[in-house]
Design a protein around this motif. Structure first.
Motif, PDB file in Angstrom:
ATOM      1  N   GLU A   5      -9.494   7.751   3.377  1.00 45.27           N
ATOM      2  CA  GLU A   5      -8.663   7.406   4.536  1.00 45.27           C
ATOM      3  C   GLU A   5      -7.185   7.465   4.165  1.00 45.27           C
ATOM      4  N   TRP A   6      -6.881   7.006   2.956  1.00 45.30           N
ATOM      5  CA  TRP A   6      -5.491   7.064   2.482  1.00 45.30           C
ATOM      6  C   TRP A   6      -5.042   8.520   2.403  1.00 45.30           C
ATOM      7  N   LYS A   7      -5.878   9.350   1.798  1.00 44.32           N
ATOM      8  CA  LYS A   7      -5.534  10.758   1.597  1.00 44.32           C
ATOM      9  C   LYS A   7      -5.301  11.478   2.921  1.00 44.32           C
ATOM     10  N   ASN A   8      -6.098  11.156   3.949  1.00 43.18           N
ATOM     11  CA  ASN A   8      -5.930  11.860   5.226  1.00 43.18           C
ATOM     12  C   ASN A   8      -4.977  11.134   6.175  1.00 43.18           C
ATOM     13  N   TRP A  58       0.711   5.825   6.803  1.00 50.15           N
ATOM     14  CA  TRP A  58      -0.538   6.254   7.424  1.00 50.15           C
ATOM     15  C   TRP A  58      -0.204   6.903   8.768  1.00 50.15           C
ATOM     16  N   PRO A  59       0.393   8.080   8.742  1.00 53.61           N
ATOM     17  CA  PRO A  59       0.919   8.682   9.980  1.00 53.61           C
ATOM     18  C   PRO A  59      -0.141   9.107  10.983  1.00 53.61           C
ATOM     19  N   LEU A  93      -3.207  -2.098  -4.077  1.00 54.39           N
ATOM     20  CA  LEU A  93      -1.911  -1.444  -4.140  1.00 54.39           C
ATOM     21  C   LEU A  93      -2.121   0.056  -4.216  1.00 54.39           C
ATOM     22  N   ILE A  94      -1.095   0.788  -3.913  1.00 55.13           N
ATOM     23  CA  ILE A  94      -1.202   2.236  -4.004  1.00 55.13           C
ATOM     24  C   ILE A  94      -1.570   2.596  -5.442  1.00 55.13           C
TER      25      ILE A  94
END
Length: 106
Positions: A5-8, A58-59, A93-94
């Motif tokens: 989810e982070w990646k996309n 998270w655009p 965290l990231i």
């Protein structure tokens, strides 16, 4: 959010946000279905800039203002009376993942 989810960019993820008082000024708490997804702080009058900064992370997620829905998370973070060693606050965290435990250093 999961790594995927982070990646996309949070595609398909609904995020609720709310502005709350904190010991550090105004805090914006962002929650997904998995719990707290983001936390940031804003100077008075800069709340929308703080929100925009979080949305850039998270655009592709959708955002809805829900102060009531994020209030319990904010209270759990900032109200020390709710801190319990047997119920750690999970913080992601990231690039890392760890738990914050009362009375324990990370």
């Amino acid at each position: 959010m999961s790594p995927g989810e982070w990646k996309n960019g949070g595609a398909g993820r609904r995020c609720a946000y709310g502005f709350h008082a904190s010991p550090f000024g105004t805090a914006i708490a962002i929650a997904s279905g998995r719990g707290l997804a983001g936390l940031a702080f804003a100077d008075p009058g800069d709340e929308q800039a703080a929100l925009a900064d979080m949305q850039r992370r998270w655009p592709r997620a959708s955002y809805v203002e829900d102060r009531d829905g994020t209030a319990a998370l904010a209270q759990r973070i900032f109200d020390t009376r709710l801190w319990r060693a047997d119920q750690p606050l999970r913080v992601v965290l990231i690039g890392t993942d760890f738990e914050v435990r009362v009375g324990r250093r990370c």
